[in-house]
Design a protein around this motif. Structure first.
Motif, PDB file in Angstrom:
ATOM      1  N   GLU A  52     -57.573  41.814-101.452  1.00 44.89           N
ATOM      2  CA  GLU A  52     -56.755  42.954-101.026  1.00 44.89           C
ATOM      3  C   GLU A  52     -56.897  44.143-101.969  1.00 44.89           C
ATOM      4  O   GLU A  52     -56.957  45.292-101.524  1.00 44.89           O
ATOM      5  N   ASN A 119     -64.514  36.539 -94.498  1.00 47.10           N
ATOM      6  CA  ASN A 119     -63.314  37.333 -94.777  1.00 47.10           C
ATOM      7  C   ASN A 119     -63.332  38.601 -93.927  1.00 47.10           C
ATOM      8  O   ASN A 119     -64.382  39.227 -93.757  1.00 47.10           O
ATOM      9  N   ILE A 122     -59.134  44.455 -92.211  1.00 51.41           N
ATOM     10  CA  ILE A 122     -58.260  44.845 -91.099  1.00 51.41           C
ATOM     11  C   ILE A 122     -58.405  46.350 -90.866  1.00 51.41           C
ATOM     12  O   ILE A 122     -58.324  47.147 -91.811  1.00 51.41           O
ATOM     13  N   GLU A 132     -55.705  46.064 -95.806  1.00 53.05           N
ATOM     14  CA  GLU A 132     -55.356  44.646 -95.667  1.00 53.05           C
ATOM     15  C   GLU A 132     -56.621  43.844 -95.372  1.00 53.05           C
ATOM     16  O   GLU A 132     -57.613  44.396 -94.882  1.00 53.05           O
ATOM     17  N   ASN A 134     -57.947  39.626 -94.191  1.00 50.32           N
ATOM     18  CA  ASN A 134     -57.677  38.215 -93.911  1.00 50.32           C
ATOM     19  C   ASN A 134     -58.658  37.396 -94.755  1.00 50.32           C
ATOM     20  O   ASN A 134     -59.827  37.279 -94.398  1.00 50.32           O
ATOM     21  N   ALA A 136     -60.115  34.517 -95.316  1.00 51.49           N
ATOM     22  CA  ALA A 136     -60.285  33.189 -94.712  1.00 51.49           C
ATOM     23  C   ALA A 136     -61.150  32.245 -95.540  1.00 51.49           C
ATOM     24  O   ALA A 136     -61.020  31.029 -95.448  1.00 51.49           O
TER      25      ALA A 136
END
Length: 207
Positions: A52, A119, A122, A132, A134, A136
């Motif tokens: 992030e 990953n 966003i 942002e 995610n 993963a």
């Protein structure tokens, strides 16, 4: 009977080394990105926080800019031939990347890969990076993802191919691990220099 192979992406199937690093260089944020990487490896924060912090540096940039980079990334020699060979030999093919989905999805789509994990930045409704992400696929989760695929598919053979420290967790889950031009301290059951050599090893495994 189904077989399963999991590939790392960057440095394995494509010539990009790290989507994170390359986008930092594209957007002029590498000084800060390098600092965040050093702090992550020093244990100051977890992977999700690191991802992030990186993504926040690119806030306001567009998906179009990201895809301009992603679409410029070239394949490693032998990638297409290897994937075609695997498909002919009943392999389900997965990409497990701790890089970015914008690149992983393009490669998975072009090669006809069955599963893709990476990953994801966003974007807002206008295609602008929100900061942002995610996260993963962190530095430990490739093994867990591969484990889950094995449970789902019950393959007679599972192979993992990668080059980095974050591939070791999937190496430990695979029946056979192949390290391609591995980073220092990374070893597989086989260590090779090209995807052509990967194909030769798999031919031997299949008898």
């Amino acid at each position: 009977m189904v077989r399963l192979i999991a590939f790392d992406l960057e440095g394995t199937l494509v010539k990009s080394v790290s989507s994170w690093v390359e986008l930092h260089k594209k957007f002029g944020t590498w000084d800060k990105g390098k600092e965040y990487a050093e702090r992550f490896f020093a244990g100051e924060f977890d992977y999700a926080t690191w991802a992030e912090l990186d993504a926040l540096l690119w806030k306001g940039h567009t998906k179009e800019e990201i895809m301009e980079w992603a679409n410029s990334v070239e394949y490693m020699d032998g990638a297409w031939e290897l994937i075609e060979f695997l498909r002919k030999n009943n392999f389900k093919i997965a990409i497990l990347s701790s890089g970015l989905m914008c690149l992983a999805r393009r490669i998975a789509s072009e090669l006809g890969v069955d599963y893709v994990f990476a990953n994801e930045l966003i974007f807002d409704e206008n295609g602008v990076i929100t900061g942002e992400v995610n996260p993963a696929v962190d530095f430990q989760s490739k093994g867990k993802i591969l484990e889950n695929l094995k449970k789902e598919l019950d393959p007679e053979l599972t192979v993992a191919v990668g080059d980095g420290y974050n591939d070791l967790s999937m190496f430990s889950v695979a029946d056979v691990s192949i390290a391609i031009n591995p980073h220092e301290g990374v070893e597989g059951d086989h260590n090779v220099e090209s995807l052509h050599e990967v194909m030769e090893i798999i031919k031997e495994l299949l008898g």
